[in-house]
Design an enzyme around this catalytic site. Structure first.
Site, PDB file in Angstrom:
ATOM      1  N   GLY A 132     -19.865   3.435 -41.590  1.00 47.16           N
ATOM      2  CA  GLY A 132     -20.158   4.495 -42.398  1.00 47.16           C
ATOM      3  C   GLY A 132     -19.250   5.885 -42.185  1.00 47.16           C
ATOM      4  O   GLY A 132     -18.628   6.046 -42.959  1.00 47.16           O
TER       5      GLY A 132
ATOM      6  N   ASP B  63     -31.361   1.734 -41.816  1.00 47.76           N
ATOM      7  CA  ASP B  63     -30.548   0.971 -42.176  1.00 47.76           C
ATOM      8  C   ASP B  63     -30.285  -0.609 -40.738  1.00 47.76           C
ATOM      9  O   ASP B  63     -28.965  -0.930 -40.025  1.00 47.76           O
ATOM     10  CB  ASP B  63     -29.076   2.035 -42.197  1.00 47.76           C
ATOM     11  CG  ASP B  63     -27.745   1.131 -42.631  1.00 47.76           C
ATOM     12  OD1 ASP B  63     -27.953  -0.034 -43.150  1.00 47.76           O
ATOM     13  OD2 ASP B  63     -26.653   1.341 -41.971  1.00 47.76           O
TER      14      ASP B  63
ATOM     15  N   VAL C  69     -14.605   3.903 -34.220  1.00 46.79           N
ATOM     16  CA  VAL C  69     -15.254   4.163 -32.568  1.00 46.79           C
ATOM     17  C   VAL C  69     -14.974   3.491 -32.016  1.00 46.79           C
ATOM     18  O   VAL C  69     -13.979   2.299 -31.960  1.00 46.79           O
ATOM     19  CB  VAL C  69     -16.702   3.555 -32.899  1.00 46.79           C
ATOM     20  CG1 VAL C  69     -17.743   3.727 -31.918  1.00 46.79           C
ATOM     21  CG2 VAL C  69     -17.523   3.897 -34.312  1.00 46.79           C
TER      22      VAL C  69
ATOM     23  N   LYS D   9     -17.885   8.149 -31.205  1.00 49.07           N
ATOM     24  CA  LYS D   9     -17.906   8.008 -33.263  1.00 49.07           C
ATOM     25  C   LYS D   9     -17.654   8.737 -33.747  1.00 49.07           C
ATOM     26  O   LYS D   9     -17.894   9.724 -34.127  1.00 49.07           O
ATOM     27  CB  LYS D   9     -20.050   7.749 -33.148  1.00 49.07           C
ATOM     28  CG  LYS D   9     -20.137   7.382 -34.908  1.00 49.07           C
ATOM     29  CD  LYS D   9     -21.540   6.585 -34.756  1.00 49.07           C
ATOM     30  CE  LYS D   9     -21.899   5.882 -35.394  1.00 49.07           C
ATOM     31  NZ  LYS D   9     -23.201   6.378 -35.988  1.00 49.07           N
TER      32      LYS D   9
END
Length: 616
Positions: free
Chosen positions: A308, A423, A312, A326
């Site tokens: 999201g 998450d 990467v 990232k």
């Protein structure tokens, strides 16, 4: 002549004496003749004194025939300064520099090859045929030169007690080049900040890029001693904008989180992170150019995955360190807030089961985070791949479960901050070369105060299927929200199936629903991945399923804490309570490939609406 850096003065005298014997055989014969006719002790003392005197004269000088090779050094006549090869802190690169000889913590005051380091310990500092002072690499290629344009016949370079390295023509005594006219970051007592009369160039000091990198940094000092930043008008405006945003962000976060803030500063190129009155913690800032070079300009062949946050990439820094970069996608809905949130959270954390943040990059619209590279990527790439899954036997899977539990316990209880991840899922569990798990992606993490047990949010974000009922429907989150996600992971690891793999099944809506049905019908063996279905591990696997079902119960109060769940898994708690049916699992979970299940929900807790979907 070559001078070793690790010899004592007596050793150096003996070496010089031996060299004298080899190079001046005629003189030796004369002396030996005298020994037969004079007092031997007197002549020996006289001869050694003469040799040491000759050595003393040559120890501070480099000629075409007297060079130094890594790790050799020369020392100024009074012993105040040394010149030789060195490596900065936390770097394997080699540089030629000058440093104080009489201080314990030697400070490098001048560096020759600042922007072109040697990658091996095979460097040579010599005077070339055209009279220039040069540094040669292992292939005898010139990587640095004094760049004197006029060729000279009899040059030498001498290190003075002022710390000045002077290249001169011996016949005339004229100075061809000197390090004082090409300083690094240090102003020495006898150095004059004047304009070079030959080249017209203004002499100025320039900062190191960072403590491990002596290449030219962002600051310089001119002859007036004024510190200036080498920036364009655009960068000035951008810096002011960042400063204003940082100030307001600090004001806002100080009220809510006890004073967390970020500060970008140029000296050494670091990102400073502070909380309350804690000491500033600094993260190196890498340039866009460095990361582009490390990732082959973000080539698709280097791409490890997509989240999201954005793509990467795998990369390799100049010092050989492998990294994962990232990169925030410009179309990402997460942006600066989650970028800064991740920096704040993870910079405060150190644990073997948490991924390590190496640094970051903020240039214009570019925002990147740099992590240690995990060669086995994420858990989902192994667990849900029919081929790779074969290598995950039960012992490896249980070790992964334990590692995730330890990392989660550290976040909840053992770190100086209390962190709710929000998450936790298979794709956010990275595996190192030995399949040790490391929790990653702290963009959605929340920091709890010392007396907080739960919090509410109007902005729900996470991955559907891993979110607890109270968080997904009411915006309430706590440690028990992460416990729910941990329970889903437990069932996925045991079964080798995604929670969303039942999307097309009309009878069963999710893995949690399937696990409960098999539990109720006493047919739990069907849930177990055949790869790990071994009689010797059966009881341990069944216990993991039992604990997983306890973790995914609908009400937070019914779920165990992470500490208790770990004790249950390790059989430290023998009797386990019977789990209650997870009614919330009747809601069907869509797979990530069909539609995005990283969601954000906005609105009041009484009127929840899904406003935006973001791909994960």
């Amino acid at each position: 002549m070559k001078i070793r850096s690790n010899k004592s003065t007596m050793d150096l005298g003996i070496q010089s004496l031996l060299l004298h014997f080899h190079k001046q055989e005629a003189s030796i014969r004369q002396v030996m003749g005298l020994v037969r006719t004079r007092n031997s002790s007197y002549l020996l003392v006289l001869f050694i004194s003469f040799s040491c005197f000759e050595f003393r004269c040559a120890i501070d000088t480099i000629t075409a025939h007297q060079f130094i090779k890594d790790p050799e050094i020369i020392i100024s006549n009074g012993g105040d300064f040394k010149l030789g090869f060195f490596s900065p802190t936390n770097s394997t690169y080699r540089y030629v520099g000058i440093w104080y000889a009489k201080v314990s913590a030697s400070h490098v005051v001048w560096v020759a090859n600042r922007d072109r380091p040697l990658k091996t310990s095979s460097g040579i500092l010599n005077i070339s045929e055209d009279g220039n002072l040069v540094i040669l690499d292992e292939e005898k290629k010139i990587i640095w030169s004094s760049n004197v344009t006029n060729s000279v016949s009899n040059p030498s370079a001498q290190l003075s007690d002022s710390g000045n390295l002077v290249l001169k023509e011996n016949n005339t005594g004229s100075i061809l080049w000197e390090s004082f006219q090409h300083p690094s970051d240090s102003l020495l007592p006898k150095m004059k900040m004047i304009t070079d009369t030959i080249t017209g160039k203004n002499v100025q000091l320039t900062s190191w890029k960072r403590p491990s990198d002596p290449s030219v940094g962002a600051f310089f000092a001119d002859k007036k001693g004024e510190l200036k930043v080498i920036i364009t008008v655009t960068v000035v405006i951008g810096s002011v904008f960042i400063a204003i945003c940082t100030f307001f962000l600090y004001q806002w976060m100080a009220k809510r989180k006890g004073g967390i803030y970020l500060k970008f500063h140029g000296e050494g190129n670091y990102l400073a992170v502070s909380m309350n009155k804690d000491k500033l913690e600094e993260l190196p800032i890498l340039s866009h150019e460095e990361l582009a070079s490390a990732t082959n300009n973000f080539d698709q062949s280097n791409k490890l995955g997509q989240g999201g946050f954005g793509p990467v990439y795998w990369g390799k820094l100049l010092d050989g360190q492998e990294i994962a970069v990232k990169r925030l996608a410009r179309t990402s809905g997460q942006g600066l807030e989650e970028f800064m949130n991740e920096v704040v959270v993870i910079s405060k954390l150190q644990h073997r089961n948490l991924v390590r943040l190496i640094g970051g990059c903020v240039e214009g619209e570019e925002k990147m985070l740099v992590y240690e590279y995990m060669p086995n990527k994420s858990l989902d790439t192994f667990l849900f791949d029919p081929v790779k899954r074969e290598s995950l036997k039960w012992r490896e899977r249980f070790n992964i479960i334990e590692g995730i539990g330890r990392g989660l316990l550290y976040l909840h209880r053992d770190s100086r901050l209390r962190i709710i991840h929000r998450d936790l899922k298979a794709s956010n569990i990275l595996l190192d070369e030995e399949l040790n798990p490391k929790i990653s992606d702290f963009g959605l993490a929340k920091i709890f105060g010392g007396d907080e047990d739960q919090a509410n949010t109007k902005r729900v974000a996470g991955t559907y299927g891993y979110m607890s009922p109270e968080y997904a429907m009411e915006g309430r989150f706590s440690e028990k929200s992460d416990v729910f996600s941990f329970g889903v992971l437990l069932l996925e690891i045991v079964s080798g199936r995604r929670n969303a793999s039942f999307y097309y099944n009309e009878q069963i809506t999710s893995l949690l629903g399937f696990a409960w049905k098999m539990w109720e019908t006493d047919n739990i063996a069907v849930l177990i991945d055949p790869v790990i279905s071994e009689p010797c591990s059966k009881m341990e696997i069944l216990r993991c399923i039992h604990v997983g079902l306890l973790c995914v119960q609908d009400f937070a109060k019914d779920r165990p804490s992470v500490h208790v769940a770990i004790s249950m898994l390790k059989s430290e708690i023998i009797e386990l309570p019977r789990p209650k049916q997870p009614v919330f699992t009747t809601i069907q979970v869509a797979p990530e490939t069909e539609c995005s299940n990283r969601i954000r929900i906005a609105g009041s807790v009484n009127n929840v609406t899904i406003t935006t979907l973001y791909g994960r």
